[in-house]
Design an enzyme around this catalytic site. Structure first.
Site, short mmCIF file in Angstrom:
data_model
loop_
_atom_site.label_atom_id
_atom_site.label_comp_id
_atom_site.label_asym_id
_atom_site.label_seq_id
_atom_site.Cartn_x
_atom_site.Cartn_y
_atom_site.Cartn_z
N TYR A 163 -3.13 -4.92 -3.55
CA TYR A 163 -2.09 -3.92 -3.80
C TYR A 163 -0.87 -4.28 -2.96
O TYR A 163 -0.88 -4.17 -1.73
CB TYR A 163 -2.62 -2.53 -3.44
CG TYR A 163 -1.76 -1.36 -3.86
CD1 TYR A 163 -0.60 -1.52 -4.59
CD2 TYR A 163 -2.16 -0.06 -3.53
CE1 TYR A 163 0.16 -0.43 -4.98
CE2 TYR A 163 -1.41 1.04 -3.92
CZ TYR A 163 -0.24 0.85 -4.63
OH TYR A 163 0.51 1.93 -5.00
N LYS A 205 -1.72 -5.55 -8.10
CA LYS A 205 -0.80 -4.50 -8.53
C LYS A 205 0.47 -4.64 -7.70
O LYS A 205 0.42 -4.59 -6.47
CB LYS A 205 -1.39 -3.11 -8.33
CG LYS A 205 -0.40 -2.01 -8.75
CD LYS A 205 -0.95 -0.62 -8.55
CE LYS A 205 0.07 0.38 -9.13
NZ LYS A 205 0.63 1.26 -8.14
#
Length: 298
Positions: free
Chosen positions: A141, A171
């Site tokens: 992330y 992400k």
């Protein structure tokens, strides 16, 4: 290892909060079911929009377990397991693996800033080693404006070289599309998800696996039309809904608009340190959303 095939339109799903400040699993899982039935290919559970880092490890595990108990398709979901403490991240990632989530989304440990990439590599190595018996796919992330720590592209290359298919994607909530495009080249099949719906057209045939966005809680049907059918008008409407939050508190705003859409004031609650969406902003966003929906041809 579970073969993670997450792709397409993914909502960074909000977590409902009850009157005591605890996660409201009944509301949360009901929203999950609604989103999957109305355009979402998958869900990112307990991310930033899900206020994960505001909840205790035990509360986060309880939410994960509620998704399993609700018989939701966990093979269509990644779940946030990053934490400031490595042992908490390991415990959360193990729990996600045991429940059967398709992937664990891992923030870097975010308290100490300026740590070397070697330290982040060691954290990921520890998580991977601790989950070897149930080797859940790991998504990284990248949200440096919040975490203060980037996943540098060079580090992504190191991690994918060292740990192979355990590191499956990223992400990217930086908003830096050149970074996202470069990240998508670090290894064959490495799956990158920008955080804006605006990337969906590029994702149809380009380097991205889809998008993971907070505002997909509100516009999943439009995003699905854009991603699956190339509907430019639907994408423009989806992006217009996202832009309603420019300069405003995004998480509180998404939850305020969920309260409006679903006729449930309980969705407006947030967990401190977040605070309720201001009334004037709520009125403006609600009017804007209703206007977009009125203009959009079904």
């Amino acid at each position: 290892m579970t073969n993670s095939t997450l792709h397409g339109v993914i909502a960074a799903i909000a977590t409902a909060v009850d009157e005591t400040g605890a996660p409201d699993s009944a509301r949360s899982t009901a929203l999950a079911r609604y989103l999957l039935a109305n355009g979402c290919d998958g869900l990112n559970v307990l991310g930033t929009t899900g206020e994960a880092t505001s909840f205790s490890t035990a509360q986060r595990m309880k939410v994960m377990t509620a998704y399993r108990a609700a018989a939701l398709p966990l093979e269509r979901m990644m779940v946030g397991t990053g934490a400031a403490a490595l042992d908490d991240a390991i415990a959360l990632t193990r729990h996600a693996a045991e429940l059967g989530f398709a992937g664990a989304l891992v923030l870097p440990p975010f308290y100490y800033k300026g740590v070397p990439d070697d330290g982040l590599h060691a954290c990921i190595e520890a998580i991977i080693t601790a989950t070897a018996e149930k080797p859940i796919p790991i998504y990284l992330y990248h949200f440096p404006s919040q975490s203060g720590l980037p996943w540098h592209v060079a580090l992504l290359r190191r991690l994918t070289a060292a740990f192979g298919t355990r590191i499956v994607g990223l992400k990217d909530s930086s908003g830096d599309l050149p970074y996202a495009r470069e990240a998508a080249t670090v290894a064959p099949g490495f799956r990158v998800f920008p955080s804006s719906e605006a990337a969906l057209m590029e994702a149809r045939s380009g380097p991205f696996a889809g998008c993971i966005s907070a505002t997909v809680n509100l516009n999943a049907d439009l995003c699905a039309r854009a991603f699956r059918g190339g509907d430019a008008a639907a994408l423009a409407a989806a992006v217009a809904i996202r832009k309603l939050f420019d300069g405003k508190q995004l998480v509180a705003g998404v939850k305020a608009l969920l309260a409006h859409i679903h006729g449930d004031p309980g969705w407006g609650r947030v967990k401190p340190p977040l605070s309720s969406f201001p009334a004037a902003d709520r009125a403006a966003v609600t009017a804007g959303y209703d206007g977009v929906r009125t203009k959009q041809v079904a």
